[in-house]
Design a protein around this motif. Sequence first.
Motif, PDB file in Angstrom:
ATOM      1  N   UNK A 167       0.814  -1.211   0.000  1.00 20.38           N
ATOM      2  CA  UNK A 167       0.000   0.000   0.000  1.00 20.38           C
ATOM      3  C   UNK A 167       0.853   1.268   0.000  1.00 20.38           C
ATOM      4  N   UNK A 168       1.749   1.382   0.954  1.00 20.53           N
ATOM      5  CA  UNK A 168       2.501   2.628   1.127  1.00 20.53           C
ATOM      6  C   UNK A 168       3.670   2.796   0.166  1.00 20.53           C
ATOM      7  N   UNK A 169       4.381   1.725  -0.084  1.00 23.73           N
ATOM      8  CA  UNK A 169       5.638   1.835  -0.828  1.00 23.73           C
ATOM      9  C   UNK A 169       5.465   1.588  -2.315  1.00 23.73           C
ATOM     10  N   UNK A 170       4.618   0.614  -2.668  1.00 25.26           N
ATOM     11  CA  UNK A 170       4.437   0.258  -4.073  1.00 25.26           C
ATOM     12  C   UNK A 170       3.123   0.779  -4.656  1.00 25.26           C
ATOM     13  N   UNK A 171       2.317   1.449  -3.832  1.00 27.01           N
ATOM     14  CA  UNK A 171       1.041   2.035  -4.258  1.00 27.01           C
ATOM     15  C   UNK A 171       0.102   0.990  -4.870  1.00 27.01           C
ATOM     16  N   UNK A 172       0.140  -0.228  -4.333  1.00 30.33           N
ATOM     17  CA  UNK A 172      -0.719  -1.322  -4.788  1.00 30.33           C
ATOM     18  C   UNK A 172      -1.864  -1.476  -3.776  1.00 30.33           C
ATOM     19  N   UNK A 173      -2.736  -0.471  -3.762  1.00 32.63           N
ATOM     20  CA  UNK A 173      -3.793  -0.406  -2.760  1.00 32.63           C
ATOM     21  C   UNK A 173      -4.779  -1.574  -2.856  1.00 32.63           C
TER      22      UNK A 173
END
Length: 137
Positions: free
Chosen positions: A79-85
């Motif tokens: 979520x935070x680092x790879x923006x894969x929510x």
Amino acid sequence: FFNNPTQFDVIVTLGTVGDTIADPLATLLYGTRAITPSANISPDGFATFQTVHGTAHAIAGQNKVNPIGMIRSAALMLNLFFKMKKEAEIIEQAVRKTLAQGYRTIDLYRPDRPNHKLVGTKELTGLIIEEIRKLAK
């Protein structure tokens, strides 16, 4: 502070202060540290994602460690680092569904609760992975 920890969305501290408040705070919020994810993110963009509870050396190799904190830390990283929510939310949903089905490692297991089913590290991990597969379809 400890009487109402839900008043905070985020708590930012130095490492030693965070370690000092993590145990009682996690216990108040979750009942255990074992399911709490953690992230250390530097201003330069480097990050470490880990569980709050550490390595549990005393029970290493005994199939008793609760894997949820590390699994949720992976979701936090996505979520935070790879923006894969979306992927992070699937993992979180899988953890919630598995817990809702009553599966618990020894740290969360209560024999007086009829819906609790005692499982080991490997089995709980497998159950969560199976839920991830179902939700990802």
